[in-house]
Enzyme design. Structure first.
Site, PDB file in Angstrom:
ATOM      1  N   TRP A  33     -21.063  11.328 -19.014  1.00  0.00           N
ATOM      2  CA  TRP A  33     -21.661  11.047 -17.716  1.00  0.00           C
ATOM      3  C   TRP A  33     -23.041  11.697 -17.614  1.00  0.00           C
ATOM      4  CZ3 TRP A  33     -18.822   7.531 -15.252  1.00  0.00           C
ATOM      5  CH2 TRP A  33     -17.457   7.459 -15.527  1.00  0.00           C
TER       6      TRP A  33
ATOM      7  N   ASN B 152     -10.749   1.847   3.270  1.00  0.00           N
ATOM      8  CA  ASN B 152     -10.291   1.774   1.882  1.00  0.00           C
ATOM      9  C   ASN B 152     -11.187   0.903   1.012  1.00  0.00           C
ATOM     10  OD1 ASN B 152      -8.190   2.410  -0.160  1.00  0.00           O
ATOM     11  ND2 ASN B 152      -7.923   0.194  -0.150  1.00  0.00           N
TER      12      ASN B 152
ATOM     13  N   TRP C 128      -9.865   7.362  -7.402  1.00  0.00           N
ATOM     14  CA  TRP C 128     -11.110   7.605  -8.131  1.00  0.00           C
ATOM     15  C   TRP C 128     -10.989   7.198  -9.594  1.00  0.00           C
ATOM     16  CZ3 TRP C 128     -16.054   8.451  -7.228  1.00  0.00           C
ATOM     17  CH2 TRP C 128     -16.427   8.736  -5.922  1.00  0.00           C
TER      18      TRP C 128
ATOM     19  N   GLU D 196       0.829  -1.206   0.000  1.00  0.00           N
ATOM     20  CA  GLU D 196       0.000   0.000   0.000  1.00  0.00           C
ATOM     21  C   GLU D 196       0.867   1.262   0.000  1.00  0.00           C
ATOM     22  OE1 GLU D 196      -3.395  -0.029  -0.359  1.00  0.00           O
ATOM     23  OE2 GLU D 196      -2.863  -2.121  -0.753  1.00  0.00           O
TER      24      GLU D 196
ATOM     25  N   TRP E 115     -16.744  10.871 -12.222  1.00  0.00           N
ATOM     26  CA  TRP E 115     -15.849  10.598 -11.093  1.00  0.00           C
ATOM     27  C   TRP E 115     -15.309  11.875 -10.469  1.00  0.00           C
ATOM     28  CZ3 TRP E 115     -10.866  12.412 -11.657  1.00  0.00           C
ATOM     29  CH2 TRP E 115     -10.417  12.676 -12.958  1.00  0.00           C
TER      30      TRP E 115
ATOM     31  N   TRP F 258       1.872   1.796  -3.542  1.00  0.00           N
ATOM     32  CA  TRP F 258       0.789   2.438  -4.281  1.00  0.00           C
ATOM     33  C   TRP F 258       0.838   3.956  -4.070  1.00  0.00           C
ATOM     34  CZ3 TRP F 258      -2.387   1.347  -8.103  1.00  0.00           C
ATOM     35  CH2 TRP F 258      -2.767   0.026  -8.361  1.00  0.00           C
TER      36      TRP F 258
END
Length: 478
Positions: A309, A344, A385, A278, A362, A281
């Site tokens: 969208w 998370n 996102w 993590e 988003w 990331w």
């Protein structure tokens, strides 16, 4: 150097601090400053957990710097705390103190880069230097590249290269204590302003018993150290105490990323390895933001900017307020709105629901998180996102769509988390807790709950929404 000024930003600690370490080694006298930047604060609501969190951390840092100086026979020190525009305050303070150089730890957000460039230029016009250092990540910018010398856009090969580099790099700290006698006393009357003078009111941090500052980070780290072996098995279940809860402290630097990576590396085992993953990331998303600043407003993959969208303000408002009729989504949004934190796994679920079930851009969800998350970090928030919306690097494929009911059944099987944040569902039987609209009239009466009155019916049918999403994203293949 005769004297230097260390500008604290997202690094509110007095240990293992790159800029402070270099300043103390190079200069005879070192002042420390933190700016409550009006360019950021003036647009915030009067109750903002992040401002209070930062204020608590800055207050603790002020006392810690003073004690650190006195322990080694210094005259005392502290943190100069100002409420001003950083682009004005830093050059002015540097001139008033007569320093030779301003040192800071590097920031990778486009607005921060532009701010630092303006500050450096203003300092240069006064004959004062500016230097910045890597501190908030393990590897930055161009330090981890493909064999062809280009930035990675897929996580797994980036992680493999990151891990190999870590083996050779080793995680070294930047000591501060041994040079602390060079910390300079604060100017007379330089007190940390209270929240009211900054224009803010206390939030519910105290009610939430949120550990703040360096001491709070240490408390959380020591607690997590005892649980780290269980991390991989428990991290996806929001009702369990499985994660570290250190993300706000990483965001504001009350803990050292080098200490965390070093702990995970040395501890070993599947739990520590999963947690280190993590942290990788986190570096990955900072690298992406640095190389591709356009992701702040655009899809990482340009083809996905063709996606159209829906303009659905009522549905978006229901999502924000946790009134979608899907308990796992609504409980997650309640957690965010009440505490400034969201687990998370739940971040992925609610982001998928907004983009894939409701068909909403988003960017709207990203902005809502940016407003409410205590640990908001532009790089990680944007990356997360875009991952969920399938528009980003190494993202969830657009044809893989989370089913909110099956996600709920898998990661909150007995509904403990749901019932914690949706007390109106407390009496709903386990077999209906993930989809309470399936209860008949007798079951609703027994649960003292009327769907559509006490709790909303689903605002969208997942199966129908899934087909619409597949059609929506089909344009990216044209």
């Amino acid at each position: 150097m005769r004297s230097a000024l260390v500008w604290f930003r997202r690094d509110l600690r007095n240990f293992d601090h790159a800029a402070l370490h270099h300043a103390l080694r190079q200069a005879e006298r070192v002042w420390c400053v933190f700016i409550f930047d009006r360019d950021i604060l003036d647009s915030l609501p009067r109750q903002d957990r992040r401002v209070e969190f930062i204020w608590q951390a800055a207050s603790e840092l002020d006392a810690a710097l003073d004690a650190q100086s006195r322990r080694v026979g210094g005259q005392g020190s502290g943190l100069i705390v100002l409420h001003d525009r950083a682009v004005d305050a830093i050059p002015r303070l540097a001139r008033e103190l007569g320093v030779d150089q301003v040192l800071a730890n590097r920031d990778y957000e486009p607005a921060a880069i532009e701010r630092d460039s303006r500050v450096a230029q203003a300092l240069a016009e006064q004959g004062i230097g500016f230097a910045d250092y890597k501190d908030q990540v393990i590897f930055e910018r161009d330090e981890v590249l493909t064999q062809g010398g280009t930035p990675f856009s897929v996580f797994t090969p980036y992680r493999n290269a990151w891990m190999k580099k870590l083996e050779a790099f080793h995680v070294l700290a930047y000591p501060v204590d041994k040079y602390a006698s060079r910390l300079a006393p604060k100017p007379a009357g330089a007190l940390v302003p209270d929240l009211a003078s900054l224009g803010f009111e206390p939030s519910n941090l105290a009610e939430l018993k949120m550990p703040t500052g360096m001491s709070g980070a240490r408390q959380l780290l020591e607690d997590f150290r005892r649980r780290i072996d269980r991390y991989k098995r428990s991290r996806d279940f929001p009702a369990l105490k499985g994660v570290s809860y250190l993300s706000p402290h990483l965001r504001f630097g009350t803990v050292s990323i080098r200490e965390l990576a070093g702990l995970a590396w040395q501890h070993g085992g599947e739990g520590a390895e999963s947690w280190l993953n993590e942290l990788v990331w986190r570096d990955f998303y900072h690298m992406i933001l640095w190389h591709h600043p356009r992701v702040v407003g655009q899809a990482f993959k340009p083809a996905f900017d063709k996606v159209r969208w829906d303009d659905a303000p009522a549905l978006f408002e229901a999502w924000c307020a946790g009134r979608t009729g899907y308990p796992i989504v609504d409980a997650a949004m309640a957690q965010l709105n009440q505490t400034g934190f969201m687990h998370n796994r739940l971040r992925m679920i609610v982001a998928s629901f907004l983009t894939k079930d409701l068909g909403i851009d988003w960017r709207l969800g990203e902005r809502y998180f940016a407003t409410h998350l205590l640990d908001f970090d532009l790089a990680a928030n944007n990356g997360g996102w875009q991952w969920a919306a399938s528009t980003g690097c190494d993202a969830q494929p657009w044809f893989r769509i989370f089913n909110p009911v099956t996600q709920s059944e898998r990661f909150d099987p007995d509904g403990r988390f749901i019932r914690r944040y949706l007390p109106q569902l407390a009496r709903v039987p386990d077999k209906f807790i993930h989809a309470p609209w399936k209860m008949g009239g007798i079951d609703q009466s027994a649960a003292q709950l009327k769907i559509g009155v006490d709790y909303p019916a689903p605002i969208v049918d997942h199966a129908v929404a899934r087909e619409r999403t597949l059609n929506r994203f089909g344009v990216t293949k044209e």
